[in-house]
Design an enzyme around this catalytic site. Structure first.
Site, short mmCIF file in Angstrom:
data_model
loop_
_atom_site.label_atom_id
_atom_site.label_comp_id
_atom_site.label_asym_id
_atom_site.label_seq_id
_atom_site.Cartn_x
_atom_site.Cartn_y
_atom_site.Cartn_z
N SER A 275 0.89 -1.20 0.09
CA SER A 275 -0.10 -0.08 -0.03
C SER A 275 0.82 1.14 0.05
CB SER A 275 -0.99 0.08 1.16
OG SER A 275 -1.73 1.06 1.28
N ASP B 252 -2.70 6.24 -4.10
CA ASP B 252 -1.59 5.64 -3.41
C ASP B 252 -1.07 4.38 -4.27
OD1 ASP B 252 -3.68 3.89 -2.92
OD2 ASP B 252 -2.88 3.18 -1.09
N ASP C 216 -6.11 1.98 -3.48
CA ASP C 216 -7.44 2.21 -2.91
C ASP C 216 -7.39 3.39 -2.00
OD1 ASP C 216 -5.59 1.95 -0.86
OD2 ASP C 216 -6.35 0.07 0.00
#
Length: 456
Positions: free
Chosen positions: A101, A248, A252
């Site tokens: 992430s 990112d 998400d």
């Protein structure tokens, strides 16, 4: 296990080659496969973001899954929400997304998705970790030569995601197309580059791209917070764009830059999305404990009270399902729209924000100016030991505050709050404070840092 291998409701993540290795990934994947064998389908979706270590870890995870008899459905390089939707589409037993992430480039991670498309809860994640680390004998039950799992490729996952987003009842595609917006888009060379440009073009937008190539070589710190978006702000100003969008690395989370070239903070993404949804479909809203009050103010316009739950997409998603929420998410730019699925989704966030802009006829800066303003300050320090004494000291210092211990410690007063908790994605303690003025918020952070320092 090293001190930087982090297991939490966000999965398992670590630094590549130091504590996250192919051997460990294969063990976790095999353990997850054992859980998946109890499902009617033994199929497991696998996907990755653009990080350079992704193909290696996908190969390891694939081997681990096949070694316990699971069939692998490989989506390749796609955003995390695309992979979650693929789990539901294939009615799979679950999914593994190889992504760290927003973490720096040297990190990678495994996120585990259940058959409902939601990330595993904390208890299931704990059992998975025990199995992966050899404390569960069943995890070692490997398939024989005639039971090894097969493999197939799903090359249509992104297109399905696009089609579903454009068909949402809460989105006004025609209104957006009529505006002909110019959008500056920063995908930080992550997985967002596989979907965001095409989505915006289908909405009739002129796209000015920054770092759209999904090669995982991040040109800046990858978290889309204001201090990392200087280049995007410059492009918005230079090109006269109507809006700047930053995602990112795994697609998400979405952050906004207004038409003046000002990064307005990730919390406004959720606030504007909440307003867009409630305009058409009033109902419950669920966010995490670290989300800005701008979301409460947006919901209050429709007489809706916001429910707060522990940080972590899985926690928010499950609470949303239980409460029948119509929209929710996290203040880091993660918007969840149950009409599509119970996962944070940057493409969904983008179309909701654009719908609000198109239907209101306002600019982003005008929408922000129309809401009460707060100053939110986010800080972090290296984690060292337990936090119980720190929490007790803070409660004693602010005896008049409303106390919430669902996730670390959250202290709240009228119009201001402080949240202190150990991170689930980095070896740090996070401190977030919000107040009507920057001085008030900074005072809360400074006091917390002093107390943390005295406990070391």
């Amino acid at each position: 296990m090293s001190d930087t291998l982090i297991t939490s409701v966000s999965g398992v993540r670590g630094i590549v080659g130091k504590d996250l290795t192919p051997e460990l990934v294969a063990r976790y994947a095999a353990a997850f496969g054992v859980l998946a064998r109890g499902h009617a389908s033994r199929a497991v979706v696998i996907a990755r973001d653009a990080r350079t270590s992704g193909p290696m870890f996908v190969a390891a995870a694939r081997a681990g899954l096949q070694s316990v008899g699971c069939r692998v459905i490989d989506c390749g390089l796609v955003p995390t929400p695309t992979a979650q939707l693929a789990v539901e589409h294939h009615r799979a037993a679950g999914g593994i997304v190889v992504t760290a992430s927003h973490n720096p480039v040297e990190w990678n991670a495994l996120k585990f998705v259940g058959p409902d498309g939601i990330f595993l809860d904390a208890e299931t994640g704990r059992r998975l970790g025990e199995a992966a680390l050899g404390r569960d004998a069943e995890a070692a039950a490997r398939a024989g030569w005639d039971e090894i799992g097969g493999e197939e490729v799903d090359s249509a996952a992104v297109q399905r995601h696009l089609d579903l987003v454009l068909a949402l009842s809460t989105v006004s595609v025609d209104a957006i197309r009529e505006k002909g917006y110019t959008i500056a888009l920063d995908c930080v060379r992550g997985a967002g580059g596989t979907i965001m440009p095409e989505l915006l073009e289908k909405l009739g937008c002129r796209v000015i791209g920054i770092d759209l190539e999904p090669d995982g070589r991040f040109p800046r710190p990858p978290e889309p917070v204001p201090q990392h978006l200087e280049k995007l702000c410059e492009v918005v100003r230079a090109q006269g764009a109507d809006l700047g969008l930053a995602v990112d690395p795994d697609g998400d989370r979405l952050a906004l830059v207004d038409e003046t070239g000002t990064a307005i903070g990730e919390d406004y993404t959720l606030a504007l999305a909440v307003r867009a949804v409630l305009e058409r479909r009033p109902g419950p809203v669920v966010v995490n404990l670290s989300t800005s009050l701008v979301v409460d103010d947006a919901a209050a316009r429709f007489g809706v009270v916001v429910e707060r739950v522990p940080v972590g997409e899985a926690n928010v998603a499950r609470a949303m399902r239980e409460q029948g929420a119509v929209v929710g998410g996290e203040g880091n730019g993660g918007v969840i729209l149950p009409e599509l699925h119970l996962g944070r989704d940057a493409p969904v966030a983008a179309v909701l924000v654009l719908t609000l802009l198109a239907q209101s006829g306002a600019t982003v800066s005008q929408l922000v100016a129309a809401q009460p303003r707060y100053s939110i300050i986010k800080a972090k320090v290296a984690r060292a030991g337990e936090l119980a004494e720190t929490y007790a000291s803070l409660e004693g210092r602010f005896a008049d505050a409303e106390v919430d211990r669902q996730d670390g410690l959250r202290l709240a007063w009228n119009g201001r709050w402080l949240h202190v908790r150990p991170s689930g994605t980095e070896p740090v303690v996070r401190m977030i404070a919000e107040a009507p003025s920057a001085r008030q918020a900074e005072e809360l952070i400074t006091l917390t840092q002093e107390i943390l320092g005295s406990r070391r």
